[in-house]
Enzyme design. Structure first.
Site, PDB file in Angstrom:
ATOM      1  N   CYS A  65     -12.611   8.247  -8.007  1.00 57.91           N
ATOM      2  CA  CYS A  65     -13.446   9.011  -7.055  1.00 57.91           C
ATOM      3  C   CYS A  65     -12.675   9.798  -6.142  1.00 57.91           C
ATOM      4  CB  CYS A  65     -14.166   7.865  -6.028  1.00 57.91           C
ATOM      5  SG  CYS A  65     -13.061   6.896  -5.259  1.00 57.91           S
ATOM      6  N   HIS A  98       3.243  -6.649 -13.090  1.00 61.54           N
ATOM      7  CA  HIS A  98       3.323  -7.741 -12.113  1.00 61.54           C
ATOM      8  C   HIS A  98       1.821  -8.641 -11.707  1.00 61.54           C
ATOM      9  CE1 HIS A  98       7.312  -6.663 -10.040  1.00 61.54           C
ATOM     10  NE2 HIS A  98       7.463  -6.491 -11.341  1.00 61.54           N
TER      11      HIS A  98
END
Length: 155
Positions: A65, A98
Site C-alpha cells: 500500500c 528470525h
C-alpha cells in the site's frame, strides 16, 4: 516458489513490478489484485493474501500500500500470518530468518523499485534459523493463541 501478491491502488504499480521481478527469478506470481490504479480498500487485498499464505495455497505473500502499515496490520490479524513491514533487504532477510515472516509488507510511496526488489529478493532467498530464534517463534505463537482465545472469549 509460489508467491501471492496483493495491493491497493497506491501499491498497484509496485505490485506489478514486483510480480515481474519474482517471475524473472523463477517464481510463480499469483495476483490477488487490485488490477488498476482506481481507488480501493487495502483490507480487500491484504487479507486474502495472508489467508492463502497461512493455508499453504501460496508459499509466501507480498502486500503493498502507500506506506505498508495498513496492509501489514490487516495481514497480521489473520491467525498464523506473520507480516513484516520492511524498508531494506537486510530487514527482509532478518524477518524471514528470525521470525519466519511469511508475508512481506512494503510501502510503495516510501521505497522505490530498486529497494523493493532488494527486499523481495532477500525475503524469498532467506529461510528461518533455528536455535534461539525457534524458541522465540514458539513464544510468538503462544502470544498469538492467547490473543485469539481472548478475542473469542471476551470478558
Amino acid at each position: 516458489m509460489k508467491v501471492g501478491f496483493g495491493a491497493d491502488h497506491a501499491g498497484f504499480e509496485l505490485k506489478q513490478h514486483l510480480m515481474e521481478t519474482a517471475k524473472s527469478l523463477g517464481h510463480e506470481a499469483v495476483d490477488y489484485g487490485t488490477y488498476s490504479a482506481d481507488s480501493v480498500d487495502y483490507p480487500d487485498f491484504a487479507e486474502p493474501v495472508a489467508r492463502d499464505t497461512v493455508a499453504g495455497e501460496v508459499d509466501l505473500g507480498v502486500v503493498v500500500c502507500s506506506n505498508g502499515v495498513g496492509v501489514s496490520i490487516v495481514a497480521n490479524k489473520v491467525p498464523g500470518a506473520r507480516a513484516a513491514l520492511c524498508h531494506t533487504g537486510w530487514g527482509a532477510s532478518r524477518a524471514r530468518q528470525h521470525t519466519d515472516a511469511n508475508v512481506l509488507a512494503l510501502g510503495a510511496w516510501e521505497i522505490g523499485r530498486a529497494i523493493a526488489d532488494e527486499c523481495l529478493m532477500a525475503f524469498l532467498a532467506s529461510t528461518p534459523e533455528e536455535g534461539n530464534h525457534a524458541r522465540r517463534r514458539d513464544k510468538l505463537a503462544k502470544v498469538e493463541r492467547r490473543g485469539i482465545g481472548a478475542a473469542a472469549n471476551p470478558s
